[in-house]
Design an enzyme around this catalytic site. Sequence first.
Site, mmCIF file in Angstrom:
data_model
loop_
_atom_site.group_PDB
_atom_site.id
_atom_site.type_symbol
_atom_site.label_atom_id
_atom_site.label_comp_id
_atom_site.label_asym_id
_atom_site.label_seq_id
_atom_site.Cartn_x
_atom_site.Cartn_y
_atom_site.Cartn_z
ATOM 1 N N ARG A 164 41.416 33.424 79.612
ATOM 2 C CA ARG A 164 41.992 34.772 79.692
ATOM 3 C C ARG A 164 41.255 35.530 80.786
ATOM 4 O O ARG A 164 40.030 35.588 80.779
ATOM 5 C CB ARG A 164 41.849 35.526 78.372
ATOM 6 C CG ARG A 164 42.113 37.018 78.526
ATOM 7 C CD ARG A 164 42.124 37.789 77.236
ATOM 8 N NE ARG A 164 43.343 37.549 76.503
ATOM 9 C CZ ARG A 164 43.829 38.366 75.560
ATOM 10 N NH1 ARG A 164 43.185 39.472 75.256
ATOM 11 N NH2 ARG A 164 44.941 38.077 74.921
ATOM 12 N N HIS A 188 51.638 36.171 79.973
ATOM 13 C CA HIS A 188 50.989 35.966 78.666
ATOM 14 C C HIS A 188 51.839 34.937 77.887
ATOM 15 O O HIS A 188 52.511 35.274 76.920
ATOM 16 C CB HIS A 188 50.917 37.306 77.928
ATOM 17 C CG HIS A 188 49.962 37.328 76.767
ATOM 18 N ND1 HIS A 188 49.142 36.261 76.444
ATOM 19 C CD2 HIS A 188 49.709 38.290 75.844
ATOM 20 C CE1 HIS A 188 48.425 36.587 75.380
ATOM 21 N NE2 HIS A 188 48.750 37.797 74.997
ATOM 22 N N GLN A 239 51.712 34.290 73.983
ATOM 23 C CA GLN A 239 52.352 35.396 73.254
ATOM 24 C C GLN A 239 53.860 35.172 73.185
ATOM 25 O O GLN A 239 54.502 35.461 72.169
ATOM 26 C CB GLN A 239 52.040 36.716 73.971
ATOM 27 C CG GLN A 239 52.666 37.940 73.344
ATOM 28 C CD GLN A 239 51.964 38.379 72.063
ATOM 29 O OE1 GLN A 239 50.766 38.531 72.025
ATOM 30 N NE2 GLN A 239 52.722 38.568 70.990
ATOM 31 N N ASP A 291 54.653 47.689 74.743
ATOM 32 C CA ASP A 291 53.257 47.273 74.926
ATOM 33 C C ASP A 291 52.486 48.523 75.349
ATOM 34 O O ASP A 291 53.097 49.547 75.685
ATOM 35 C CB ASP A 291 53.219 46.190 76.029
ATOM 36 C CG ASP A 291 51.812 45.691 76.345
ATOM 37 O OD1 ASP A 291 50.911 45.850 75.505
ATOM 38 O OD2 ASP A 291 51.618 45.136 77.448
ATOM 39 N N CYS A 325 53.114 43.268 71.137
ATOM 40 C CA CYS A 325 52.128 42.188 71.164
ATOM 41 C C CYS A 325 50.821 42.600 70.485
ATOM 42 O O CYS A 325 50.053 41.746 70.044
ATOM 43 C CB CYS A 325 51.873 41.745 72.599
ATOM 44 S SG CYS A 325 51.425 43.108 73.691
ATOM 45 N N ARG A 339 51.008 33.991 66.422
ATOM 46 C CA ARG A 339 50.152 33.594 67.547
ATOM 47 C C ARG A 339 49.391 32.313 67.201
ATOM 48 O O ARG A 339 49.234 31.419 68.023
ATOM 49 C CB ARG A 339 49.134 34.695 67.891
ATOM 50 C CG ARG A 339 49.700 36.028 68.360
ATOM 51 C CD ARG A 339 50.477 35.908 69.640
ATOM 52 N NE ARG A 339 49.742 35.210 70.677
ATOM 53 C CZ ARG A 339 48.722 35.731 71.378
ATOM 54 N NH1 ARG A 339 48.357 36.976 71.188
ATOM 55 N NH2 ARG A 339 48.102 35.021 72.302
HETATM 56 N N1 NVA Z 1 49.481 44.382 78.680
HETATM 57 C C1 NVA Z 1 48.407 44.217 77.737
HETATM 58 C C2 NVA Z 1 48.700 43.071 76.819
HETATM 59 C C3 NVA Z 1 47.673 42.873 75.735
HETATM 60 C C4 NVA Z 1 48.000 41.721 74.850
HETATM 61 C C5 NVA Z 1 47.113 43.993 78.500
HETATM 62 O O1 NVA Z 1 47.116 43.205 79.456
HETATM 63 O O2 NVA Z 1 46.120 44.603 78.156
HETATM 64 N N1 CP Z 2 48.408 40.213 71.778
HETATM 65 C C1 CP Z 2 47.203 39.815 72.188
HETATM 66 O O1 CP Z 2 47.048 39.042 73.118
HETATM 67 O O2 CP Z 2 46.175 40.348 71.478
HETATM 68 P P1 CP Z 2 44.638 40.217 71.847
HETATM 69 O O3 CP Z 2 44.419 40.999 73.118
HETATM 70 O O4 CP Z 2 43.928 40.843 70.670
HETATM 71 O O5 CP Z 2 44.278 38.795 72.016
#
Ligand code: NVA
Ligand code: CP
Length: 426
Positions: A106, A133, A136, A229, A270, A315
């Site tokens: 990540r 993502h 997800q 989101d 998400c 997930r």
């Molecule tokens: N758009 C958000 C998604 C989190 C799962 C981020 O990148 O922080």
């Molecule tokens: N939806 C998601 O990716 O959550 P986290 O950022 O908690 O992993």
Amino acid sequence: MDLKGRDFLKLLDFTPDEIVYLIDLAAELKDKKKRGIPMDTLQGKNVALIFEKTSTRTRCAFEVAAHDLGMGTTYLDPSASQIGKKESIADTARVLSRMFEGIEYRGFEQEIVEELAEYSKVPVWNGLTNEFHPTQMLADLLTIREHFGHLKGIKLTYMGDARYNMGNSLMVACAKMGMHFTACTSEKYFPEQALVEQCREIAARTGGSITLTESVEEGTKGVDVIYTDVWVSMGEPEEIWEERIRDLSPYQVNRDVMKNAGNKAIFMHCLPAFHNLKTQIGAEVGERFALTELEVTDEVFESSQSLVFEEAENRMHTIKAVMLATVSTDGKARKKRKVQAKVDPELLEGKSLREVHYLPDNEVQWILSSEECDVDQTGEFVVMPIEDAKEKFPEIKDMLSADSDQRILYRKGRHSSKWYDFKGKA
Ligand code: NVA
Ligand code: CP
């Protein structure tokens, strides 16, 4: 379906059938877990979990899923690894490949996870980048299918910053599954045109569609899924909140939006979500801008139409499916389907292409069939299965001859890209 040794970097790399296979496998694993049937078939294997951004769901999902499969996990947070600071991505990939059977990453740019995968000898899974993502997406598709019983034809509207990981990924996922995707947001937040076009081409084949609209009334009328989101994503500067609140407040998911969608519609997110002031950031932003909720109202979030916690649970089951499908059970990652090749221009100079040894592993050796090939610079070549190439680059269809091999060579030149197809293995 054999996905052993495959990376999971973005849904664009997978065919609709492969995606359905992963969702089916996740449903089966979910059922087994509920019935207490052990699935620890990957005992003795280990996975590395690299997180350059924070996480609750993704990290927990990978850890629990890996343990359920019998695997060990090593968690590397931004401060616990040398990645990018003292050690390059390529070196990290080669080190970790010698210890682990899979690597989750990540982080920031998609290019980073793609590079990690290029140099890794074991599957790499994208746990979120700025652009995509994909794990997800599998959870979301499973959740939608569980609720409606099918995916094809489902209308999904995404509200908010549709240019970022969630908007991009949902658009791709819907296109692949023959669903109708709408980005309902201010034009400034529409997804990048090139990706929109690519998704429209995919949707044209699957029966889906892609719509971009600024109208909340039109964009949410009678749709099946309303998705949103956070307005400011991880890694974005705090100063951006003011602009985002100004731009995206009209696209908040509230009672009126859900009413317009209809009482059969579901709400998805998400997570994490700012639906009240019970978080540090939520409280700070709320106080600064005199708001009590941001991208979704507490009322919608807590309503019976909201499936956010089913989605969060999924997930784990879907990530388990990805690992089970891609980790090789013979303890040795199989050759990847996509091979990056740096080609020495001397090998190709001025005439038809000859035997070329493709790096990084010499497992792949081909004779190319090109008649006229004006290679005047070091090219970067990508070998990919022909079906993937057709999907990704529809313009090549006409140039493929009946006896084209199952793979195709694509040159990412500094000037124009050029296609060569293969005929026969060396
Ligand atoms: N758009 C958000 C998604 C989190 C799962 C981020 O990148 O922080
Ligand atoms: N939806 C998601 O990716 O959550 P986290 O950022 O908690 O992993």
